[in-house]
Design a protein around this motif. Sequence first.
Motif, mmCIF file in Angstrom:
data_model
loop_
_atom_site.group_PDB
_atom_site.id
_atom_site.type_symbol
_atom_site.label_atom_id
_atom_site.label_comp_id
_atom_site.label_asym_id
_atom_site.label_seq_id
_atom_site.Cartn_x
_atom_site.Cartn_y
_atom_site.Cartn_z
ATOM 1 N N VAL A 9 -44.209 20.707 -8.665
ATOM 2 C CA VAL A 9 -45.047 19.537 -8.384
ATOM 3 C C VAL A 9 -46.196 19.439 -9.394
ATOM 4 N N LEU A 10 -46.833 20.556 -9.693
ATOM 5 C CA LEU A 10 -47.936 20.541 -10.656
ATOM 6 C C LEU A 10 -47.456 20.144 -12.041
ATOM 7 N N GLU A 11 -46.303 20.668 -12.453
ATOM 8 C CA GLU A 11 -45.756 20.302 -13.768
ATOM 9 C C GLU A 11 -45.389 18.820 -13.820
ATOM 10 N N ILE A 12 -44.822 18.301 -12.754
ATOM 11 C CA ILE A 12 -44.506 16.867 -12.703
ATOM 12 C C ILE A 12 -45.782 16.049 -12.819
ATOM 13 N N ASN A 13 -46.810 16.460 -12.131
ATOM 14 C CA ASN A 13 -48.064 15.709 -12.153
ATOM 15 C C ASN A 13 -48.804 15.818 -13.471
ATOM 16 N N GLN A 14 -48.512 16.847 -14.252
ATOM 17 C CA GLN A 14 -49.151 17.001 -15.553
ATOM 18 C C GLN A 14 -48.633 15.988 -16.563
ATOM 19 N N ALA A 15 -47.451 15.448 -16.353
ATOM 20 C CA ALA A 15 -46.848 14.515 -17.313
ATOM 21 C C ALA A 15 -47.838 13.404 -17.671
ATOM 22 N N GLY A 16 -48.136 13.300 -18.959
ATOM 23 C CA GLY A 16 -49.046 12.280 -19.453
ATOM 24 C C GLY A 16 -50.516 12.643 -19.333
ATOM 25 N N LEU A 17 -50.803 13.805 -18.797
ATOM 26 C CA LEU A 17 -52.188 14.251 -18.606
ATOM 27 C C LEU A 17 -52.359 15.646 -19.208
ATOM 28 N N SER A 18 -53.573 16.144 -19.202
ATOM 29 C CA SER A 18 -53.818 17.499 -19.696
ATOM 30 C C SER A 18 -53.568 18.511 -18.586
ATOM 31 N N TRP A 19 -53.169 19.719 -18.980
ATOM 32 C CA TRP A 19 -52.981 20.778 -18.001
ATOM 33 C C TRP A 19 -54.314 21.114 -17.334
ATOM 34 N N GLU A 20 -55.376 20.951 -18.062
ATOM 35 C CA GLU A 20 -56.713 21.210 -17.516
ATOM 36 C C GLU A 20 -56.997 20.314 -16.311
ATOM 37 N N THR A 21 -56.606 19.064 -16.393
ATOM 38 C CA THR A 21 -56.776 18.138 -15.263
ATOM 39 C C THR A 21 -56.066 18.675 -14.025
ATOM 40 N N ILE A 22 -54.856 19.193 -14.210
ATOM 41 C CA ILE A 22 -54.077 19.728 -13.093
ATOM 42 C C ILE A 22 -54.716 20.996 -12.550
ATOM 43 N N LEU A 23 -55.157 21.882 -13.429
ATOM 44 C CA LEU A 23 -55.805 23.112 -12.980
ATOM 45 C C LEU A 23 -57.051 22.803 -12.150
ATOM 46 N N LYS A 24 -57.815 21.806 -12.569
ATOM 47 C CA LYS A 24 -59.028 21.427 -11.832
ATOM 48 C C LYS A 24 -58.688 20.860 -10.456
ATOM 49 N N LYS A 25 -57.537 20.240 -10.337
ATOM 50 C CA LYS A 25 -57.142 19.592 -9.078
ATOM 51 C C LYS A 25 -56.192 20.444 -8.229
ATOM 52 N N GLU A 26 -55.897 21.668 -8.660
ATOM 53 C CA GLU A 26 -54.899 22.467 -7.934
ATOM 54 C C GLU A 26 -55.244 22.615 -6.449
#
Length: 187
Positions: free
Chosen positions: A42-59
Amino acid sequence: MSYCTAIGSMQPAERKALHQQYHDHYYGFPLHDDNELFCRLVLEINQAGLSWETILKKEQGFRKAYSNFDIRKVAAYTEADRERLLNDAGIIRNKLKVNAAIENAKTILALQKEFGSFEKWISHHHPLSKEAWIKLFKKTFKFTGGEIVNEFLMSTGYLPGAHAATCPVYKQVLQQKPMWTVTTKRS
């Protein structure tokens, strides 16, 4: 520049610490818990088009919004849950990504029924080339393009490349015996 070396030059300290924590304790280490494998997908899918940092902050927001990635709970989400997720500022509010998480949870339940676990389904297909993995995931799951599949499999120990061989964490990952070090199919 590899992720391993890029972290060293990150500023400010909070940004560096966020990436360092993921790099040192999660990235490339084998996962054996289906809910955590689902989480990473789910996190990898949500990273598409965004930075991994954005996903890490929202985990943590993702964990809260998606019932701590309990596959059974997410698979049972209703239309009201979809609306709740689309209005949750703690996650990525993208309809395609929200729908993919719910539909992929349902798919994983079916795989668990057939193979015993999501992990066993992945292991059943190991080893495959990166291209074959991408084809399999695209056929099986929603919103799984090449980079998503590559990062998911690399981050969970099924494909090599998460760490440079000179990275101290590389040796720690090897001690965990990631699947990419196994060259034959398990029986």
